[in-house]
Design a protein around this motif. Structure first.
Motif, PDB file in Angstrom:
ATOM      1  N   UNK A 151       0.733  -0.896   0.184  1.00 24.50           N
ATOM      2  CA  UNK A 151      -0.139   0.008   0.153  1.00 24.50           C
ATOM      3  C   UNK A 151       0.891   1.308   0.006  1.00 24.50           C
ATOM      4  N   UNK A 152       1.797   1.395  -0.870  1.00 24.94           N
ATOM      5  CA  UNK A 152       2.728   2.410  -0.952  1.00 24.94           C
ATOM      6  C   UNK A 152       3.222   3.061   0.146  1.00 24.94           C
ATOM      7  N   UNK A 153       2.936   4.261   0.691  1.00 23.43           N
ATOM      8  CA  UNK A 153       3.508   4.717   2.151  1.00 23.43           C
ATOM      9  C   UNK A 153       2.423   5.083   3.038  1.00 23.43           C
ATOM     10  N   UNK A 154       1.412   4.128   2.789  1.00 26.85           N
ATOM     11  CA  UNK A 154       0.163   4.340   3.908  1.00 26.85           C
ATOM     12  C   UNK A 154       0.588   3.808   5.113  1.00 26.85           C
ATOM     13  N   UNK A 155       0.028   4.360   5.927  1.00 25.19           N
ATOM     14  CA  UNK A 155      -0.150   4.128   7.631  1.00 25.19           C
ATOM     15  C   UNK A 155      -1.016   3.020   7.826  1.00 25.19           C
ATOM     16  N   UNK A 156      -0.827   1.825   8.094  1.00 21.59           N
ATOM     17  CA  UNK A 156      -1.673   0.723   8.092  1.00 21.59           C
ATOM     18  C   UNK A 156      -1.427  -0.019   9.705  1.00 21.59           C
ATOM     19  N   UNK A 157      -2.466  -0.323  10.339  1.00 17.93           N
ATOM     20  CA  UNK A 157      -2.707  -1.051  11.400  1.00 17.93           C
ATOM     21  C   UNK A 157      -3.184  -2.385  11.309  1.00 17.93           C
ATOM     22  N   UNK A 158      -2.474  -3.537  11.467  1.00 15.00           N
ATOM     23  CA  UNK A 158      -3.229  -5.006  11.369  1.00 15.00           C
ATOM     24  C   UNK A 158      -3.284  -5.612  12.462  1.00 15.00           C
ATOM     25  N   UNK A 159      -4.394  -5.916  12.952  1.00 14.86           N
ATOM     26  CA  UNK A 159      -4.629  -6.395  14.477  1.00 14.86           C
ATOM     27  C   UNK A 159      -5.053  -7.827  14.478  1.00 14.86           C
ATOM     28  N   UNK A 160      -3.831  -8.557  14.783  1.00 12.79           N
ATOM     29  CA  UNK A 160      -4.219 -10.060  14.614  1.00 12.79           C
ATOM     30  C   UNK A 160      -4.495 -10.687  15.997  1.00 12.79           C
ATOM     31  N   UNK A 161      -5.350 -11.687  16.000  1.00 10.51           N
ATOM     32  CA  UNK A 161      -5.666 -12.318  17.070  1.00 10.51           C
ATOM     33  C   UNK A 161      -5.678 -13.886  17.108  1.00 10.51           C
ATOM     34  N   UNK A 162      -5.675 -14.391  18.442  1.00  8.82           N
ATOM     35  CA  UNK A 162      -5.779 -15.942  18.366  1.00  8.82           C
ATOM     36  C   UNK A 162      -7.107 -16.488  18.125  1.00  8.82           C
ATOM     37  N   UNK A 163      -8.112 -15.765  18.391  1.00  9.40           N
ATOM     38  CA  UNK A 163      -9.445 -15.847  18.024  1.00  9.40           C
ATOM     39  C   UNK A 163      -9.352 -16.002  16.331  1.00  9.40           C
ATOM     40  N   UNK A 164     -10.448 -16.787  15.842  1.00 15.59           N
ATOM     41  CA  UNK A 164     -10.735 -17.079  14.487  1.00 15.59           C
ATOM     42  C   UNK A 164     -11.989 -17.547  14.216  1.00 15.59           C
ATOM     43  N   UNK A 165     -12.612 -17.016  12.938  1.00 17.17           N
ATOM     44  CA  UNK A 165     -13.817 -17.630  12.689  1.00 17.17           C
ATOM     45  C   UNK A 165     -13.495 -18.967  11.985  1.00 17.17           C
ATOM     46  N   UNK A 166     -14.624 -19.915  11.653  1.00 13.04           N
ATOM     47  CA  UNK A 166     -14.310 -21.116  11.193  1.00 13.04           C
ATOM     48  C   UNK A 166     -13.633 -21.210   9.701  1.00 13.04           C
ATOM     49  N   UNK A 167     -14.197 -20.228   8.867  1.00 18.38           N
ATOM     50  CA  UNK A 167     -14.041 -20.147   7.501  1.00 18.38           C
ATOM     51  C   UNK A 167     -13.732 -18.601   7.159  1.00 18.38           C
ATOM     52  N   UNK A 168     -12.648 -18.413   6.192  1.00 19.05           N
ATOM     53  CA  UNK A 168     -12.485 -17.127   5.831  1.00 19.05           C
ATOM     54  C   UNK A 168     -13.365 -16.648   4.750  1.00 19.05           C
ATOM     55  N   UNK A 169     -13.435 -15.164   4.700  1.00 20.61           N
ATOM     56  CA  UNK A 169     -14.301 -14.544   3.778  1.00 20.61           C
ATOM     57  C   UNK A 169     -13.467 -13.830   2.835  1.00 20.61           C
ATOM     58  N   UNK A 170     -13.722 -13.430   1.525  1.00 18.44           N
ATOM     59  CA  UNK A 170     -12.987 -12.601   0.627  1.00 18.44           C
ATOM     60  C   UNK A 170     -12.815 -11.081   1.261  1.00 18.44           C
ATOM     61  N   UNK A 171     -11.456 -10.617   0.967  1.00 18.56           N
ATOM     62  CA  UNK A 171     -11.295  -9.405   1.599  1.00 18.56           C
ATOM     63  C   UNK A 171     -10.597  -8.449   0.231  1.00 18.56           C
ATOM     64  N   UNK A 172     -11.373  -8.819  -0.962  1.00 21.06           N
ATOM     65  CA  UNK A 172     -10.489  -8.008  -1.745  1.00 21.06           C
ATOM     66  C   UNK A 172     -10.424  -6.743  -1.968  1.00 21.06           C
ATOM     67  N   UNK A 173     -11.882  -6.113  -1.651  1.00 14.64           N
ATOM     68  CA  UNK A 173     -11.962  -4.502  -1.762  1.00 14.64           C
ATOM     69  C   UNK A 173     -12.076  -3.697  -0.536  1.00 14.64           C
ATOM     70  N   UNK A 174     -11.768  -4.633   0.586  1.00 13.99           N
ATOM     71  CA  UNK A 174     -11.766  -4.080   1.941  1.00 13.99           C
ATOM     72  C   UNK A 174     -13.043  -3.194   2.446  1.00 13.99           C
ATOM     73  N   UNK A 175     -14.203  -3.643   1.754  1.00 13.00           N
ATOM     74  CA  UNK A 175     -15.456  -3.090   2.144  1.00 13.00           C
ATOM     75  C   UNK A 175     -16.363  -3.880   3.021  1.00 13.00           C
ATOM     76  N   UNK A 176     -17.401  -3.308   3.690  1.00 12.61           N
ATOM     77  CA  UNK A 176     -18.017  -4.211   4.589  1.00 12.61           C
ATOM     78  C   UNK A 176     -18.873  -5.396   3.603  1.00 12.61           C
ATOM     79  N   UNK A 177     -18.986  -6.526   4.190  1.00  9.05           N
ATOM     80  CA  UNK A 177     -19.809  -7.661   3.232  1.00  9.05           C
ATOM     81  C   UNK A 177     -20.942  -7.964   3.988  1.00  9.05           C
ATOM     82  N   UNK A 178     -21.999  -8.208   2.951  1.00  9.44           N
ATOM     83  CA  UNK A 178     -23.211  -8.560   3.584  1.00  9.44           C
ATOM     84  C   UNK A 178     -23.296 -10.054   3.668  1.00  9.44           C
ATOM     85  N   UNK A 179     -23.343 -10.467   4.716  1.00 12.40           N
ATOM     86  CA  UNK A 179     -23.480 -11.947   5.089  1.00 12.40           C
ATOM     87  C   UNK A 179     -24.985 -12.547   4.867  1.00 12.40           C
TER      88      UNK A 179
END
Length: 303
Positions: A151-179
């Protein structure tokens, strides 16, 4: 399945081989995992020891030389302890980098309150221009880390956790997703709390949105979901300090009548170590507690 932290180490180690601009700065935490990468790239895997202010300062200095620094330790030592350095060495200097945390709000209860950071995202909200990713699965963590590094020179925080959902979801466009779609209100689930929210809202006429990226806040997606059923009441379920995103949600819905309930980690300190699951329940973030709190606020009819 590997953890988000293990995935961070493996994907970052591979990308160090591919991108000469990438550099990793550590403060002992996860150093063992990065030893092979350090042997290959001793000038780009830097361990400053248990000196968290220096950790962030070195990252900011590397950014000013044109590098893409990846700065990593536990969340409490990455955002809270060296907050002045985050504010000045990145924000004030106009430098970009990627802060990658571990242990989230209470992932290692035995570490005590010193190793808990439920206020990290709220604290970063006092600064301008930070993108904040909260992945809910190791696969999402990898995708968001790759996006952050590129992401160029952007400032980004990635918050990792031990907790996890069972299955991943696509995160291509970084928008909220309707489940799920419903008419009686909207529940926005952040990162690893999606599974709990889906279990809590099973059979209820509610729209469930999923947010693996919370900053910038996706105003348009929330407005669209709130307008879909004619009920603009919103419940936010976040794996950090309760109410962190209520202002953002209120701003997004400023032009329509609405109510917002912010659920998350409470302010009261839980002084018994316990387990991760026990802390989740104590903060009312387990499925049973969430269902009671969500229905008590929205009172949607059963399908």
């Amino acid at each position: 399945m590997d953890t988000m932290r293990e995935r961070f180490i493996s994907v970052t180690s591979r990308l160090l081989d591919e991108d000469p601009r990438l550099a990793v700065v550590l403060a002992e935490i996860s150093m063992d995992g990065f030893l092979p990468a350090r042997q290959r790239h001793p000038d780009r895997v830097i361990n400053v020891g248990i000196r968290e202010q220096l950790l962030v300062g070195v990252g900011g200095g590397l950014a000013l030389t044109g590098m893409r620094p990846v700065v990593h330790t536990f969340a409490s030592f990455l955002v809270e302890r060296p907050f002045e350095q985050v504010k000045l060495d990145f924000g004030h200097q106009g430098a970009g980098g990627v802060l990658v945390s571990a242990s989230a709000s209470y992932d290692w209860p035995a570490g005590g309150f010193t190793h808990m950071a439920p206020g990290d995202v709220a604290l970063l909200d006092t600064l301008d221009g930070w993108t904040v990713h909260v992945p809910g699965h190791p696969d999402e963590a990898e995708a968001l880390l790759r996006h952050a590094y590129a992401a160029g020179d952007d400032k980004v925080y990635v918050r990792l956790s031990q907790q996890s959902n069972t299955a991943p979801r696509p995160v291509r466009d970084l928008r909220f997703q309707t489940v799920r779609e419903g008419r009686a209100g909207v529940v926005l689930a952040v990162g690893p709390l999606l599974d709990n929210v889906l279990a809590a809202t099973e059979g209820l006429d509610l729209t469930v949105l999923y947010a693996p990226t919370v900053r910038p806040f996706d105003d348009a997606a929330l407005r669209e979901a709130a307008g879909r059923g004619g009920n603009a009441d919103v419940v936010l379920v976040e794996p950090y300090l309760a109410g962190t995103s209520t202002t953002a949600a209120n701003d997004a819905l400023a032009q329509v009548p609405h109510r917002v309930l912010g659920l998350g980690v409470g302010r009261a300190e839980l002084r018994r170590y316990g387990t991760l699951d026990e802390h989740t329940a104590a903060h009312g973030l387990d499925p049973h507690s969430l269902r009671e709190r969500i229905t008590g606020f929205l009172r949607p009819p059963a399908r």
